[in-house]
Design a protein around this motif. Structure first.
Motif, mmCIF file in Angstrom:
data_model
loop_
_atom_site.group_PDB
_atom_site.id
_atom_site.type_symbol
_atom_site.label_atom_id
_atom_site.label_comp_id
_atom_site.label_asym_id
_atom_site.label_seq_id
_atom_site.Cartn_x
_atom_site.Cartn_y
_atom_site.Cartn_z
ATOM 1 N N TYR A 4 7.324 -7.750 14.088
ATOM 2 C CA TYR A 4 8.498 -6.965 13.669
ATOM 3 C C TYR A 4 8.146 -5.483 13.571
ATOM 4 N N LYS A 18 22.518 -1.162 4.017
ATOM 5 C CA LYS A 18 21.371 -1.039 3.103
ATOM 6 C C LYS A 18 21.198 0.396 2.609
ATOM 7 N N HIS A 19 21.250 1.348 3.523
ATOM 8 C CA HIS A 19 20.943 2.728 3.152
ATOM 9 C C HIS A 19 22.079 3.381 2.376
ATOM 10 N N THR A 41 8.895 -2.286 -1.664
ATOM 11 C CA THR A 41 7.866 -3.290 -1.356
ATOM 12 C C THR A 41 7.594 -3.418 0.146
ATOM 13 N N HIS A 42 8.569 -3.069 0.972
ATOM 14 C CA HIS A 42 8.438 -3.198 2.437
ATOM 15 C C HIS A 42 8.999 -1.917 3.052
ATOM 16 N N ALA A 43 8.144 -0.903 3.166
ATOM 17 C CA ALA A 43 8.637 0.464 3.378
ATOM 18 C C ALA A 43 8.925 0.825 4.834
ATOM 19 N N GLY A 135 14.167 6.239 7.125
ATOM 20 C CA GLY A 135 13.998 4.916 6.544
ATOM 21 C C GLY A 135 14.107 5.014 5.031
ATOM 22 N N SER A 136 14.000 3.875 4.369
ATOM 23 C CA SER A 136 14.186 3.863 2.905
ATOM 24 C C SER A 136 13.237 4.829 2.173
ATOM 25 N N GLU A 154 3.364 -0.986 2.791
ATOM 26 C CA GLU A 154 3.629 -1.347 4.187
ATOM 27 C C GLU A 154 2.363 -1.993 4.745
ATOM 28 N N LEU A 155 2.505 -3.190 5.324
ATOM 29 C CA LEU A 155 1.320 -3.926 5.801
ATOM 30 C C LEU A 155 0.981 -3.659 7.262
ATOM 31 N N HIS A 156 1.999 -3.363 8.074
ATOM 32 C CA HIS A 156 1.720 -3.205 9.512
ATOM 33 C C HIS A 156 0.811 -1.993 9.739
ATOM 34 N N GLU A 181 -0.656 -2.577 1.461
ATOM 35 C CA GLU A 181 -0.832 -3.771 0.630
ATOM 36 C C GLU A 181 0.387 -4.654 0.757
ATOM 37 N N ASP A 182 0.230 -5.900 0.350
ATOM 38 C CA ASP A 182 1.347 -6.841 0.317
ATOM 39 C C ASP A 182 2.311 -6.408 -0.805
ATOM 40 N N GLY A 183 3.499 -6.005 -0.440
ATOM 41 C CA GLY A 183 4.454 -5.480 -1.415
ATOM 42 C C GLY A 183 4.875 -6.505 -2.461
ATOM 43 N N ASP A 203 12.787 -5.341 0.925
ATOM 44 C CA ASP A 203 13.446 -5.367 2.231
ATOM 45 C C ASP A 203 12.486 -5.899 3.298
HETATM 46 N N1 SAM Z 1 12.688 -0.702 4.122
HETATM 47 C C1 SAM Z 1 12.587 -0.103 5.435
HETATM 48 C C2 SAM Z 1 13.796 0.787 5.653
HETATM 49 O O1 SAM Z 1 14.877 0.499 5.155
HETATM 50 O O2 SAM Z 1 13.633 1.808 6.334
HETATM 51 C C3 SAM Z 1 12.488 -1.120 6.534
HETATM 52 C C4 SAM Z 1 11.466 -2.173 6.306
HETATM 53 S S1 SAM Z 1 11.354 -3.394 7.549
HETATM 54 C C5 SAM Z 1 12.811 -4.293 7.388
HETATM 55 C C6 SAM Z 1 10.158 -4.476 6.834
HETATM 56 C C7 SAM Z 1 8.739 -3.922 6.850
HETATM 57 O O3 SAM Z 1 7.905 -4.720 6.018
HETATM 58 C C8 SAM Z 1 8.086 -3.927 8.222
HETATM 59 O O4 SAM Z 1 7.679 -2.621 8.539
HETATM 60 C C9 SAM Z 1 6.873 -4.858 8.075
HETATM 61 O O5 SAM Z 1 5.753 -4.416 8.804
HETATM 62 C C10 SAM Z 1 6.601 -4.781 6.589
HETATM 63 N N2 SAM Z 1 5.949 -5.951 5.967
HETATM 64 C C11 SAM Z 1 5.994 -7.251 6.352
HETATM 65 N N3 SAM Z 1 5.407 -8.031 5.416
HETATM 66 C C12 SAM Z 1 5.014 -7.192 4.415
HETATM 67 C C13 SAM Z 1 4.394 -7.397 3.138
HETATM 68 N N4 SAM Z 1 4.073 -8.624 2.717
HETATM 69 N N5 SAM Z 1 4.153 -6.322 2.357
HETATM 70 C C14 SAM Z 1 4.484 -5.067 2.783
HETATM 71 N N6 SAM Z 1 5.078 -4.817 3.969
HETATM 72 C C15 SAM Z 1 5.336 -5.865 4.766
#
Ligand code: SAM
Length: 329
Positions: A4, A18-19, A41-43, A135-136, A154-156, A181-183, A203
């Motif tokens: 993703y 969302k935004h 948590t998922h930036a 983004g967020s 952000e993990l990626h 880190e894992d959010g 997210d």
């Molecule tokens: N929140 C962002 C925005 O609105 O602009 C979009 C985030 S996107 C939907 C989800 C993100 O979470 C991806 O970039 C993905 O790499 C990352 N991700 C996946 N698993 C994760 C985890 N366990 N912890 C942190 N980030 C993670």
């Protein structure tokens, strides 16, 4: 696991929902004098180019923010002024309401933020000049004042690197922390926050089925640790049992904890599979998504009540488009 990339989806209809919601939350929550801790948590990467390879390949913004802007110019003046949603998407009469669409305040705030990032678009209002999409993390950062803190996870590896670089350019020092880190896990270490005020955006990409379960257990744990935080969860509405269960689970956990909640959904098209002329099955792509908020500000319902009909009016792809807005507690 890491296929993703939000860059493919930046500015799509789900991001519009969302935004816009995130902006309404941040605007309200940063009005108070006490420090706010914002945890994303998922930036993702933080900033996206709408004319970049990823976004252009997927073309999702063309059915999202770009459509919102261009369709607003084709709504007949009266409907635009009233901000009302006509039964059908208005016919194209581009001259009619080019600058007179009566945007709901939450959508107006969203567009203002896009203008700040895109000076040429700000001057011309031409969607073709909307090149940078926030983004967020960039949305959240825009609302912070000196006392507030922003924690981004952000993990990626590639998106983490882009995010760290994009945030560094802002020169905001330790006010914004970026971590690979894992959010879901990291959230635990920040609750309760020092000044006892927090806004959390959760997210995930829902790339893995287990994300649905992780979201509900992460939210249950967060509400236990810090009951008065504001928690916002985005999720896709797709034909998959986990996606339908998630808002139900969140509703139950909020109600059991005695917390208020608000649930908004936006559908832009039917979720039915169709056949192409060769008889091949065509999947519809993402037809709908939802935002579930625990402890929403009292202003959010009115904000979305005004904005959602306009999103439907401008983003509808077929007669199945619509919205729901539900609340409790
Ligand atoms: N929140 C962002 C925005 O609105 O602009 C979009 C985030 S996107 C939907 C989800 C993100 O979470 C991806 O970039 C993905 O790499 C990352 N991700 C996946 N698993 C994760 C985890 N366990 N912890 C942190 N980030 C993670």
């Amino acid at each position: 696991m890491f296929s993703y990339r939000h860059a493919f989806h930046a500015g799509n209809h789900a991001d519009v929902l969302k935004h816009t919601t995130l902006i309404a939350l941040m605007k309200y929550l940063t009005q108070k004098d006490t420090a706010l801790t914002v945890i994303d948590t998922h930036a993702g990467a933080g900033l996206y180019r709408l004319d970049g390879d990823y976004t252009e390949t997927s073309g999702e913004a063309s059915q999202g923010i770009l459509k919102l802007l261009s369709a607003s110019k084709t709504v007949p003046v009266q409907a635009a002024r009233a901000g009302a949603a006509p039964k059908n998407v208005a016919p194209a009469t581009p001259d009619a309401a080019a600058s007179s669409y009566a945007w709901a305040p939450a959508l107006q705030d969203y567009l203002n933020l896009l203008r700040d990032l895109n000076p040429h678009f700000a001057q011309t209002s031409d969607p073709l000049h909307l090149k940078i999409y926030p983004g967020s993390p960039f949305i959240e950062q825009k609302f912070l004042s000196g006392r507030d803190k922003l924690k981004l996870f952000e993990l990626h590896p590639t998106d983490y690197k882009s995010l760290a670089g994009n945030i560094e350019q802002l020169g905001v020092g330790r006010q914004v922390v970026v971590a690979r880190e894992d959010g879901f896990e990291a959230l635990k270490t920040f609750l309760p926050p020092p000044a006892r005020r927090a806004m959390v955006l959760c997210d995930p990409s829902y790339e893995m089925k287990t994300d649905y379960l992780r979201v509900s257990s992460c939210m249950a744990d967060a509400v236990k640790r810090f009951a008065t935080g504001t928690y916002a969860v985005w999720y896709p509405i797709i034909p998959r049992p986990e996606a339908h269960d998630l808002p139900r689970k969140l509703k139950t956990l909020a109600s059991k904890a005695g917390r208020s909640w608000l649930h908004a959904t936006l559908t832009v098209k039917s979720s039915k599979l169709t056949l192409d002329p060769e008889g091949e099955v065509v999947r519809p792509g993402l037809p709908a998504s939802g935002m579930f908020i625990i402890n929403p500000p009292h202003t959010l319902k009115a904000d979305l009540q005004a904005a959602l009909p306009q999103m439907v009016q401008l983003l509808a792809q077929d007669r199945h488009a619509g919205f729901t807005l539900d609340h409790g507690g």
